[in-house]
Design an enzyme around this catalytic site. Structure first.
Site, PDB file in Angstrom:
ATOM      1  N   LEU A 116      -6.814  -8.511   3.261  1.00 47.57           N
ATOM      2  CA  LEU A 116      -5.467  -8.509   3.408  1.00 47.57           C
ATOM      3  C   LEU A 116      -4.651  -7.361   4.003  1.00 47.57           C
ATOM      4  O   LEU A 116      -5.364  -6.211   4.078  1.00 47.57           O
ATOM      5  CB  LEU A 116      -4.683  -8.873   1.937  1.00 47.57           C
ATOM      6  N   CYS A 156      -2.224  -4.392  10.702  1.00 45.81           N
ATOM      7  CA  CYS A 156      -1.529  -2.791  10.478  1.00 45.81           C
ATOM      8  C   CYS A 156      -2.426  -2.185  10.078  1.00 45.81           C
ATOM      9  O   CYS A 156      -2.895  -1.195  10.803  1.00 45.81           O
ATOM     10  CB  CYS A 156      -0.677  -3.113   9.496  1.00 45.81           C
ATOM     11  N   CYS A 207      -0.694  -0.396  13.327  1.00 53.24           N
ATOM     12  CA  CYS A 207       0.089   0.750  12.839  1.00 53.24           C
ATOM     13  C   CYS A 207      -0.857   1.875  12.245  1.00 53.24           C
ATOM     14  O   CYS A 207      -0.418   3.096  12.405  1.00 53.24           O
ATOM     15  CB  CYS A 207       1.099   0.405  11.557  1.00 53.24           C
ATOM     16  N   HIS A 220      -8.337  -1.496   3.800  1.00 57.34           N
ATOM     17  CA  HIS A 220      -8.510  -2.689   3.451  1.00 57.34           C
ATOM     18  C   HIS A 220      -8.967  -2.970   2.214  1.00 57.34           C
ATOM     19  O   HIS A 220      -8.454  -3.807   1.648  1.00 57.34           O
ATOM     20  CB  HIS A 220      -9.628  -3.270   4.442  1.00 57.34           C
ATOM     21  N   PHE A 248      15.913  23.186   1.877  1.00 57.83           N
ATOM     22  CA  PHE A 248      15.527  24.026   2.875  1.00 57.83           C
ATOM     23  C   PHE A 248      16.193  23.398   4.238  1.00 57.83           C
ATOM     24  O   PHE A 248      17.215  22.976   4.095  1.00 57.83           O
ATOM     25  CB  PHE A 248      14.095  23.940   3.293  1.00 57.83           C
TER      26      PHE A 248
HETATM   27  C1  COM Z   1       0.140  -2.069   5.285  1.00 64.04           C
HETATM   28  C2  COM Z   1      -0.210  -3.716   5.208  1.00 64.04           C
HETATM   29  S1  COM Z   1      -1.182  -1.093   6.158  1.00 64.04           S
HETATM   30  S2  COM Z   1       0.958  -4.520   4.106  1.00 64.04           S
HETATM   31  O1  COM Z   1       2.149  -4.513   4.753  1.00 64.04           O
HETATM   32  O2  COM Z   1       0.958  -3.503   2.879  1.00 64.04           O
HETATM   33  O3  COM Z   1       0.318  -5.685   3.814  1.00 64.04           O
END
Ligand code: COM
Length: 521
Positions: A75, A79, A84, A134, A500
């Site tokens: 899942l 990303c 990302c 992952h 700061f």
């Molecule tokens: C993040 C993937 S790397 S999700 O948006 O958390 O499913």
């Protein structure tokens, strides 16, 4: 493999996912309650990336039943796998390399040795370890969030209430489509030659160390990967039709911010051609150069063994043709403010729909679909206005209006910025923030810029901009502050307790907050 009811540790998931990816086409991972075949799910999410995972979690949190199906054995979607997360790895490498190069031979930094920074090696490091992300996604989704899923399998939509996976059919009241988008190469002769890469293929296919790079594009992806590639010591040239950071989706980028970014790219050695039209990728089997028309209409050739495409992406909407969904002229699925498509009971999210291809939109769109399905039908999601950022070797973050946008909208605009207007940046050691202290003290001018735009009549802050380090974190919250229904004034910012110097905004606003008639700073 049936994993339902079995505790699977993070370490076990890593091994399972590694093995699946090394030998694709294995049996899917099933995490289904025993009655899955007879059940009618509140929604089946096709795609287990940000939209699917967050949408399913939101549905379960509200007492609903969700099934998530993904072609990959994990899942989280693209990303953690190719988008990302690797981009952040590369941008962090760029930032480290930038310091190593700039301070070569000074303090504790060894002499800069270009042969030490290998794109292949950094890529390999990511590929070797990406299953860490992952496995967390699978572990959290299964053990903590209680998601039902089928991973490593293709979903076929039979009709809007039936999905077939691996020969079995699953029923649902609603479908939520969230399979994302893929990079689309521009139509340039020779674009399919070896040596032309995008953010996905640089991970999967790169098998040599590039020596020179041409980046096609001048938006976020182009600058993020181009900055990394240049930082490794691989000379990089940008060919951009639009001005750098001047593409349509980046309309809130302030001119001073853009100028700083461009100056800093050039300082690092990058060559920039704006208004350039790539005409041909040269070479027999492998890229040897790029022919382009420059802004003056002259043809030029750049020798290179590596071309990076920072250009467009296309929604993967084609596979849902049988549902008869309305698409826009870019092939994206049209949705309303509830994320519902033109077909009742079918929702679409993430990069399948219009709007920024960003994490916040994907996650919140999935949640919005889930909440509507669960009966919260007054819940809508407007993704037309949002804070934004990109990496070069810096973090560039912004929210609200640019100075020129504000001047079009308001007659009385005041600007607070550092370095101040009219001061040569190289004479000014501010802003000095976390991550830019060394630049501020020894290389003033490289340390960054911050800028706040105020409608002086209402005293409200209408735009904030920053180039520096660590700033995108604060911009997530600054965005909420300045976009409250009653806004956020300079006087309220003056009450913020700064930690700061950090992002520098509270102190600069406090210095001016007492004025009845506000002035620039
Ligand atoms: C993040 C993937 S790397 S999700 O948006 O958390 O499913």
């Amino acid at each position: 493999m049936d994993v339902y009811g079995r505790f699977i540790s993070l370490a076990e998931w890593k091994v399972l996912i590694d093995d699946w990816l090394a030998n694709p086409g294995q049996e899917p991972f099933y995490n289904l309650k025993p009655d899955a075949r007879e059940a009618v799910y509140d929604a089946i999410f096709i795609g287990g990336g940000a939209s699917g995972r967050f949408g399913a979690a939101a549905m379960i949190a509200r007492g609903g039943r969700a099934l998530v199906i993904d072609k990959w054995p994990f899942l989280g979607g693209s990303c953690p796998h190719e988008a990302c997360v690797p981009h952040h790895v590369f941008s962090e490498a760029a930032r480290e390399l930038d310091y190593a190069r700039e301070f070569s031979g000074e303090y504790w930094y060894p002499e800069w040795d270009v042969t030490k920074a290998s794109i292949l090696e950094i890529r390999d490091m990511f590929m070797k370890n990406r299953n860490t992300g992952h496995s967390i996604m699978n572990f959290q989704s299964k053990e903590q969030l209680g998601l039902e899923f089928i991973l490593g399998a293709w979903a076929t939509v039979v009709d809007k209430n039936t999905v077939e996976v691996d020969g079995a059919r699953y029923k649902c009241r609603n479908l939520v489509l969230c399979v994302g988008a893929r990079p689309t190469p521009p139509d340039i002769p020779g674009i399919t030659k070896k040596g032309v890469y995008d953010w996905a293929t640089i991970l999967e296919d790169l098998d040599y160390e590039p020596n020179r790079c041409v980046v096609i594009g001048g938006g976020k992806t182009a600058l993020e990967y181009g900055s990394f590639i240049q930082a490794t010591g691989c000379p990089t040239t940008y060919l951009s039709r639009s001005p750098i950071l001047g593409t349509k989706g980046l309309h809130h980028v302030d001119d001073d911010i853009r100028d700083f970014v461009v100056r800093m790219l050039k300082h690092r050695g990058s060559v920039i051609h704006e208004g350039a039209e790539p005409l041909e990728i040269l070479g027999e089997d492998k890229v040897t150069g790029v022919r382009f028309r420059d802004a003056d209409g002259n043809e030029q050739i750049i020798s290179t063994d590596f071309v990076f495409l920072g250009t467009g992406e296309r929604a993967l909407s084609g596979q849902f043709g049988s549902l008869g969904l309305e698409l826009n002229d870019r092939g994206q699925i049209v949705v309303d403010a509830h994320m519902e498509t033109s077909v009742k009971g079918v929702y679409a999210c993430g990069d399948l729909i219009d709007g920024p291809m960003e994490m916040f939109k994907a996650r919140k769109a999935g949640v919005c679909a889930a909440r509507n399905i669960m009966g919260e039908t007054d819940y809508t999601f407007d993704y037309s206005d949002f804070p934004d950022f990109l990496h070069t070797t810096y973090e560039v973050a912004w929210t609200g209006l640019s100075e020129s946008e504000a001047r079009e909208k308001y007659s009385n605009v005041v600007v607070i910025q550092m370095p101040p207007k009219g001061v040569a940046p190289q004479d000014c050691g501010l802003p000095a923030t976390d991550g830019s202290m060394f630049f501020a003290f020894t290389r003033p001018g490289l340390n960054g810029i911050i800028k706040s735009i105020i409608d002086a009549d209402s005293r409200k802050i209408v735009g904030m901009h920053s180039v520096g380090f660590g700033n995108k974190n604060s911009f997530q919250y600054l965005d909420v502050l300045i976009k409250q229904p009653n806004g956020f004034t300079i006087d309220q910012m003056a009450e913020v307790n700064e930690l700061f110097l950090n992002d520098g905004f509270p102190q600069l606003h406090r210095l001016r907050a007492g004025q009845k008639v506000l002035k620039d700073l």
